[in-house]
Design an enzyme around this catalytic site. Structure first.
Site, PDB file in Angstrom:
ATOM      1  N   ASP A  29       0.844  -1.193   0.000  1.00 15.65           N
ATOM      2  CA  ASP A  29       0.000   0.000   0.000  1.00 15.65           C
ATOM      3  C   ASP A  29       0.881   1.245   0.000  1.00 15.65           C
ATOM      4  O   ASP A  29       1.875   1.323   0.715  1.00 15.65           O
ATOM      5  CB  ASP A  29      -0.919  -0.025   1.233  1.00 15.65           C
ATOM      6  CG  ASP A  29      -2.069   0.950   1.099  1.00 15.65           C
ATOM      7  OD1 ASP A  29      -3.213   0.490   0.986  1.00 15.65           O
ATOM      8  OD2 ASP A  29      -1.826   2.180   1.116  1.00 15.65           O
ATOM      9  N   HIS A  45     -11.405  -7.304 -13.151  1.00 18.61           N
ATOM     10  CA  HIS A  45     -12.009  -6.165 -12.452  1.00 18.61           C
ATOM     11  C   HIS A  45     -13.324  -6.591 -11.801  1.00 18.61           C
ATOM     12  O   HIS A  45     -14.315  -6.833 -12.481  1.00 18.61           O
ATOM     13  CB  HIS A  45     -12.247  -4.987 -13.397  1.00 18.61           C
ATOM     14  CG  HIS A  45     -12.824  -3.802 -12.674  1.00 18.61           C
ATOM     15  ND1 HIS A  45     -12.037  -2.837 -12.087  1.00 18.61           N
ATOM     16  CD2 HIS A  45     -14.102  -3.465 -12.394  1.00 18.61           C
ATOM     17  CE1 HIS A  45     -12.809  -1.949 -11.488  1.00 18.61           C
ATOM     18  NE2 HIS A  45     -14.076  -2.304 -11.662  1.00 18.61           N
ATOM     19  N   ASN A  85     -12.739  -3.154   2.486  1.00 17.20           N
ATOM     20  CA  ASN A  85     -13.749  -2.112   2.611  1.00 17.20           C
ATOM     21  C   ASN A  85     -14.677  -2.181   1.406  1.00 17.20           C
ATOM     22  O   ASN A  85     -14.220  -2.227   0.264  1.00 17.20           O
ATOM     23  CB  ASN A  85     -13.070  -0.739   2.691  1.00 17.20           C
ATOM     24  CG  ASN A  85     -12.232  -0.602   3.936  1.00 17.20           C
ATOM     25  OD1 ASN A  85     -12.628  -1.022   5.014  1.00 17.20           O
ATOM     26  ND2 ASN A  85     -11.042  -0.022   3.790  1.00 17.20           N
ATOM     27  N   HIS A  98     -10.183  -5.329  -3.360  1.00 14.52           N
ATOM     28  CA  HIS A  98      -8.854  -5.546  -2.789  1.00 14.52           C
ATOM     29  C   HIS A  98      -8.992  -5.961  -1.340  1.00 14.52           C
ATOM     30  O   HIS A  98      -9.910  -5.533  -0.642  1.00 14.52           O
ATOM     31  CB  HIS A  98      -7.978  -4.292  -2.905  1.00 14.52           C
ATOM     32  CG  HIS A  98      -8.618  -3.032  -2.410  1.00 14.52           C
ATOM     33  ND1 HIS A  98      -9.558  -2.345  -3.151  1.00 14.52           N
ATOM     34  CD2 HIS A  98      -8.470  -2.353  -1.254  1.00 14.52           C
ATOM     35  CE1 HIS A  98      -9.955  -1.283  -2.468  1.00 14.52           C
ATOM     36  NE2 HIS A  98      -9.321  -1.262  -1.308  1.00 14.52           N
ATOM     37  N   HIS A 100      -6.865  -5.931   2.149  1.00 13.12           N
ATOM     38  CA  HIS A 100      -5.718  -5.403   2.875  1.00 13.12           C
ATOM     39  C   HIS A 100      -5.186  -6.507   3.792  1.00 13.12           C
ATOM     40  O   HIS A 100      -5.959  -7.122   4.538  1.00 13.12           O
ATOM     41  CB  HIS A 100      -6.127  -4.235   3.777  1.00 13.12           C
ATOM     42  CG  HIS A 100      -6.731  -3.052   3.074  1.00 13.12           C
ATOM     43  ND1 HIS A 100      -6.049  -1.878   2.869  1.00 13.12           N
ATOM     44  CD2 HIS A 100      -7.964  -2.855   2.547  1.00 13.12           C
ATOM     45  CE1 HIS A 100      -6.824  -1.010   2.260  1.00 13.12           C
ATOM     46  NE2 HIS A 100      -8.004  -1.568   2.056  1.00 13.12           N
TER      47      HIS A 100
HETATM   48  P1  5GP Z   1      -9.664   1.359   0.360  1.00 13.17           P
HETATM   49  O1  5GP Z   1      -9.706   2.688   1.058  1.00 13.17           O
HETATM   50  O2  5GP Z   1     -10.407   1.415  -0.965  1.00 13.17           O
HETATM   51  O3  5GP Z   1     -10.076   0.196   1.202  1.00 13.17           O
HETATM   52  O4  5GP Z   1      -8.138   1.082   0.053  1.00 13.17           O
HETATM   53  C1  5GP Z   1      -7.459   1.620  -1.025  1.00 13.17           C
HETATM   54  C2  5GP Z   1      -6.005   1.599  -0.669  1.00 13.17           C
HETATM   55  O5  5GP Z   1      -5.257   1.840  -1.844  1.00 13.17           O
HETATM   56  C3  5GP Z   1      -5.593   2.678   0.344  1.00 13.17           C
HETATM   57  O6  5GP Z   1      -5.062   2.057   1.500  1.00 13.17           O
HETATM   58  C4  5GP Z   1      -4.559   3.500  -0.414  1.00 13.17           C
HETATM   59  O7  5GP Z   1      -3.491   3.916   0.402  1.00 13.17           O
HETATM   60  C5  5GP Z   1      -4.117   2.560  -1.511  1.00 13.17           C
HETATM   61  N1  5GP Z   1      -3.680   3.221  -2.720  1.00 13.17           N
HETATM   62  C6  5GP Z   1      -4.293   4.255  -3.357  1.00 13.17           C
HETATM   63  N2  5GP Z   1      -3.623   4.583  -4.469  1.00 13.17           N
HETATM   64  C7  5GP Z   1      -2.552   3.753  -4.530  1.00 13.17           C
HETATM   65  C8  5GP Z   1      -1.478   3.615  -5.472  1.00 13.17           C
HETATM   66  O8  5GP Z   1      -1.365   4.325  -6.472  1.00 13.17           O
HETATM   67  N3  5GP Z   1      -0.559   2.648  -5.212  1.00 13.17           N
HETATM   68  C9  5GP Z   1      -0.639   1.844  -4.105  1.00 13.17           C
HETATM   69  N4  5GP Z   1       0.311   0.933  -3.945  1.00 13.17           N
HETATM   70  N5  5GP Z   1      -1.646   1.944  -3.214  1.00 13.17           N
HETATM   71  C10 5GP Z   1      -2.585   2.885  -3.422  1.00 13.17           C
HETATM   72 ZN    ZN Z   2     -10.012  -2.442 -11.995  1.00 12.19          ZN
END
Ligand code: 5GP
Ligand code: ZN
Length: 112
Positions: A29, A45, A85, A98, A100
């Protein structure tokens, strides 16, 4: 389709990969919330957990078969948390499914 994680899969946006095969990708992340913070995504996707169905669920099984291997390779011998999430109330910010993997230090008991 304008999808950040599809762009990472395609190599259009760089990522720090920790695992890859023909079906899934795992990468660090960009804004880690734990000493180890890895995202695991299907290469197809799927928008969120809410988009999992009978046709696409085999990749989810594969993700969960692979998560223990990633956790082991990351040294998470004292445990870890797996989070996905889904939707606005859960603050999902990237609309590509995704999971985590969070670990490397003691976490709080409370999850929400
Ligand atoms: P969500 O908030 O949708 O559960 O998690 C999305 C995650 O993607 C966040 O923890 C954020 O830090 C991560 N993220 C967003 N943009 C990028 C990116 O360009 N590269 C990487 N490696 N992680 C990203
Ligand atoms: Zn996608």
């Amino acid at each position: 389709m304008d999808c950040l994680f599809c762009a990472i899969i395609n190599g259009d946006i760089p990522s720090n990969k920790v695992y890859e095969d023909d079906k899934i990708l795992a990468f660090r992340d960009i804004n880690p919330q734990a000493p180890v913070h890895v995202l695991v995504i299907p290469k197809t996707h799927i928008p969120s957990v809410d988009g999992i169905n009978e046709e696409n669920s085999s990749v989810i099984a594969h993700i969960f078969e692979t998560i223990p291997k990633i956790a082991k390779s990351e040294g998470l011998t004292s445990g870890y948390r797996v989070v996905s999430n889904c939707g606005d109330h859960a603050c999902q910010s990237v609309k590509h499914l995704h999971f985590h993997i969070l670990g490397g230090s003691q976490m709080l008991d409370r999850m929400a």
